[in-house]
Design a protein around this motif. Structure first.
Motif, PDB file in Angstrom:
ATOM      1  N   ARG A 127     -13.535   7.012  -6.459  1.00 12.35           N
ATOM      2  CA  ARG A 127     -13.442   5.993  -5.412  1.00 12.35           C
ATOM      3  C   ARG A 127     -14.568   4.978  -5.570  1.00 12.35           C
ATOM      4  O   ARG A 127     -14.797   4.143  -4.716  1.00 12.35           O
ATOM      5  CB  ARG A 127     -13.531   6.650  -4.036  1.00 12.35           C
ATOM      6  N   ASP A 170      -7.386   8.304  -1.967  1.00  8.32           N
ATOM      7  CA  ASP A 170      -7.539   9.520  -1.161  1.00  8.32           C
ATOM      8  C   ASP A 170      -6.224  10.299  -1.098  1.00  8.32           C
ATOM      9  O   ASP A 170      -6.212  11.536  -1.126  1.00  8.32           O
ATOM     10  CB  ASP A 170      -7.986   9.158   0.256  1.00  8.32           C
ATOM     11  N   VAL A 171      -5.129   9.582  -0.988  1.00 13.49           N
ATOM     12  CA  VAL A 171      -3.816  10.247  -0.976  1.00 13.49           C
ATOM     13  C   VAL A 171      -3.589  10.988  -2.300  1.00 13.49           C
ATOM     14  O   VAL A 171      -3.132  12.133  -2.325  1.00 13.49           O
ATOM     15  CB  VAL A 171      -2.689   9.218  -0.735  1.00 13.49           C
ATOM     16  N   LYS A 190       1.078   4.164  -2.914  1.00 10.98           N
ATOM     17  CA  LYS A 190       0.775   5.585  -2.724  1.00 10.98           C
ATOM     18  C   LYS A 190       1.818   6.460  -3.432  1.00 10.98           C
ATOM     19  O   LYS A 190       1.496   7.454  -4.089  1.00 10.98           O
ATOM     20  CB  LYS A 190       0.741   5.925  -1.238  1.00 10.98           C
ATOM     21  N   ARG A 220     -10.936  -0.931   1.182  1.00  8.39           N
ATOM     22  CA  ARG A 220     -10.458   0.112   2.085  1.00  8.39           C
ATOM     23  C   ARG A 220      -9.070   0.579   1.673  1.00  8.39           C
ATOM     24  O   ARG A 220      -8.758   1.780   1.674  1.00  8.39           O
ATOM     25  CB  ARG A 220     -10.444  -0.416   3.529  1.00  8.39           C
ATOM     26  N   GLN A 221      -8.196  -0.378   1.301  1.00  7.70           N
ATOM     27  CA  GLN A 221      -6.832  -0.029   0.884  1.00  7.70           C
ATOM     28  C   GLN A 221      -6.837   0.757  -0.433  1.00  7.70           C
ATOM     29  O   GLN A 221      -6.074   1.709  -0.607  1.00  7.70           O
ATOM     30  CB  GLN A 221      -5.994  -1.299   0.743  1.00  7.70           C
ATOM     31  N   VAL A 258       0.819  -1.215   0.000  1.00  8.90           N
ATOM     32  CA  VAL A 258       0.000   0.000   0.000  1.00  8.90           C
ATOM     33  C   VAL A 258       0.848   1.259   0.000  1.00  8.90           C
ATOM     34  O   VAL A 258       0.615   2.184  -0.797  1.00  8.90           O
ATOM     35  CB  VAL A 258      -0.969  -0.005   1.208  1.00  8.90           C
ATOM     36  N   ASP A 259       1.828   1.351   0.905  1.00  8.84           N
ATOM     37  CA  ASP A 259       2.642   2.571   0.983  1.00  8.84           C
ATOM     38  C   ASP A 259       3.427   2.801  -0.301  1.00  8.84           C
ATOM     39  O   ASP A 259       3.564   3.938  -0.774  1.00  8.84           O
ATOM     40  CB  ASP A 259       3.598   2.483   2.171  1.00  8.84           C
ATOM     41  N   ARG A 287      -9.255   2.675  -1.530  1.00  8.19           N
ATOM     42  CA  ARG A 287      -9.737   4.022  -1.240  1.00  8.19           C
ATOM     43  C   ARG A 287      -8.675   4.857  -0.527  1.00  8.19           C
ATOM     44  O   ARG A 287      -8.566   6.061  -0.744  1.00  8.19           O
ATOM     45  CB  ARG A 287     -11.010   3.945  -0.400  1.00  8.19           C
ATOM     46  N   GLU A 288      -7.917   4.232   0.336  1.00 12.84           N
ATOM     47  CA  GLU A 288      -6.845   4.937   1.046  1.00 12.84           C
ATOM     48  C   GLU A 288      -5.805   5.480   0.055  1.00 12.84           C
ATOM     49  O   GLU A 288      -5.351   6.630   0.174  1.00 12.84           O
ATOM     50  CB  GLU A 288      -6.177   3.978   2.035  1.00 12.84           C
TER      51      GLU A 288
END
Length: 559
Positions: free
Chosen positions: A549, A536-537, A498, A529-530, A494-495, A532-533
């Protein structure tokens, strides 16, 4: 010759008193020199002007002899000394100014020089029809320049220190310009008028030339008349040439199935050469004339571009294009690109020329239209090969690469600039079609078809990159959309996503809006959820971007 003249004018010859008689002067003139020396000496002690009167006549005879005879250098040196000494002696006793003759005799000497010049100016050539006079005109101008140089060189030692050399040079220009006007009034071609203009410019403005104009307005007026005569003829000639170029291209430049290199580049090469030749000829005369010719050429190019664009637009509507006749589209793109460059280069004022802006705009629209058709052809070519590639086991991606390579090799070897454009279009189309086909196919289905889908995608992306690098390496380096997208596609952290997605939105904003949301969901590894996260970033980084989203991405998610 003019350099030799300047050197010779600087030469100072030491003269001895006993050597002041011309070696080849007739006896009666030798007596004149002696008498002149004696009477000039008397002038210093006599209050009356009778001695001056007698000596003036004899010195006039000396001047006539010098002007009319081809004397050797020794004769000229001795004659020069006599005239110079008499000028100085009489200047002291009469005018109190060194180096001047008595006024009455000065007029006589000037008239004698004028008559000499008039008698020695070459006769004008016989007038002929337009375009047939160039050789005769060149011969006349060359002989005139040669004669003037020779005579000024010959007479400089005699006349320079007596104050008469300036009048000799002025007299030549005074007698030249009426003849130049007569030549200008003839029915001259553009080449013949340019020949005349360049000769006048070289003779009167060259640093090596000794000639000058006694009245500057005479020279500027003549140049203005020559300019007004030249420009309409030049414009008509350029207009006819451009029309012939377009007509020839309509007859021989539209073979859509095959095209050799000459046909591919001929139109814009011919147009550019026509305009540049006129501008370069004008530049040889002067920047003012060049500026006027540049404006003229810009106007003519505008008219040509309008006719060319109209002709090609009609053909584009009629023809159906495929990969078999795409070279014709490549030619349109290349021609428009080169003519746009030409319009910019020939304009004297690139920022304030409405016709230049209009010309560029017309050509750009036609170029964009042809590029759009090429994109459709490349996209269709990619779709025809990749759709089956994602559905069948034994379909190899090299078939597509060979087809793309065939499109690029249809270009002439020297068309490197247009090749770069075509390769860029092809790479972009292939990348997008590959992504679309990939996103329409479920990940699990590809796993069954290919075994290791992630490894297969990496191999395909690398093969694309290598193929397009061979076609044009710089384009492959610039267009890394598929490589960058595949990195996101195959990443599950995930990170890291991003960061990589943020950079992707920065470098490829439009494509990222289209593909990234679906790519994050494609493998089904990330939770909603991931996803969307991550989105969102990106939305926080780029608030003006349309980052969805929503889950309604069935087109991209293989649903």
């Amino acid at each position: 010759m003019f350099k030799a003249l300047k050197f010779f004018m600087k030469k100072k010859t030491a003269r001895k008193k006993e050597d002041q008689l011309p070696l080849m002067m007739p006896m009666q003139h030798a007596e004149t020199f002696d008498a002149g020396e004696q009477e000039s000496t008397v002038d210093l002690t006599m209050a009356s002007g009778s001695g001056v009167e007698v000596s003036g006549k004899k010195e006039l005879d000396i001047l006539r002899t010098i002007l009319s005879e081809q004397s050797n250098p020794e004769d000229l040196d001795k004659a020069a000394e006599v005239l110079k000494r008499w000028s100085k002696l009489n200047g002291v006793t009469i005018d109190k100014k060194e180096g001047s003759f008595p006024q009455n005799w000065l007029c006589e000497y000037l008239q004698e020089i004028d008559q000499f010049v008039e008698n020695h100016i070459p006769t004008l050539p016989v007038e002929g029809r337009q375009g047939s006079q160039l050789k005769q005109l060149q011969d006349f101008l060359k002989s005139t320049q040669s004669m003037i140089c020779h005579e000024v060189l010959r007479l400089t030692p005699v006349l320079e220190d007596t104050g008469l050399l300036d009048h000799l040079i002025d007299s030549y220009s005074h007698h030249l310009f009426p003849k130049l006007d007569l030549l200008l009034n003839r029915d001259l071609s553009v080449k013949e008028t340019f020949c005349l203009l360049q000769w006048v410019k070289n003779v009167f403005f060259s640093s090596d030339s000794k000639l000058r104009v006694y009245d500057p307005l005479l020279l500027t007026g003549w140049f203005e008349r020559a300019k007004q005569k030249l420009l309409p003829e030049l414009q008509n000639g350029i207009s006819r040439t451009l029309q012939n170029i377009l007509h020839y291209d309509e007859q021989h430049g539209h073979n859509e199935d095959s095209m050799d290199e000459e046909t591919f580049i001929r139109l814009y090469i011919d147009v550019t050469q026509c305009l540049n030749c006129a501008i370069l000829d004008a530049k040889k005369v002067g920047l003012t004339l060049m500026h006027a010719v540049q404006i003229l050429c810009s106007e003519e190019l505008h008219g040509f571009a309008q006719k060319y664009v109209d002709t090609e637009n009609i053909r584009l509507k009629k023809l159906k294009f495929t990969e078999k006749n795409s070279v014709y589209l490549f030619r349109i793109i290349n021609t428009c690109m080169q003519l746009r460059c030409c319009a910019t280069q020939i304009s004297p004022d690139k920022n304030n020329r409405d016709d230049v802006s209009s010309t560029i705009s017309m050509l750009q629209k036609l170029e964009d239209k042809a590029s759009s058709i090429v994109q459709k052809i490349m996209t269709s070519l990619a779709q025809a090969n990749l759709k089956s590639y994602f559905k069948k086991k034994k379909v190899h991606i090299n078939i597509l690469m060979e087809a793309i390579h065939g499109q690029c090799t249809s270009l002439p070897p020297t068309a490197l600039e247009i090749k770069m454009i075509i390769v860029k279009i092809a790479y972009n189309c292939v990348s997008k079609v590959y992504l679309e086909c990939l996103m329409k196919t479920k990940f699990r289905k590809l796993e069954k078809l290919w075994g290791n889908a992630e490894e297969k995608i990496k191999e395909d992306v690398q093969r694309f990159h290598e193929t397009f690098s061979k076609l044009n390496g710089s384009v492959a380096q610039q267009n890394q959309l598929l490589q960058r997208m595949s990195e996101v596609l195959l990443c599950s952290e995930v990170d890291a996503l991003k960061i990589s997605c943020g950079v992707l939105f920065r470098d490829f904003p439009h494509e990222s809006e289209q593909y990234v949301p679906g790519m994050l969901r494609w493998k089904g590894v990330l939770s909603e959820r991931q996803v969307r996260e991550i989105l969102d970033v990106i939305r926080d980084l780029y608030p003006n971007k349309r980052v969805t989203r929503s889950l309604g991405l069935s087109f991209f998610c293989g649903k």
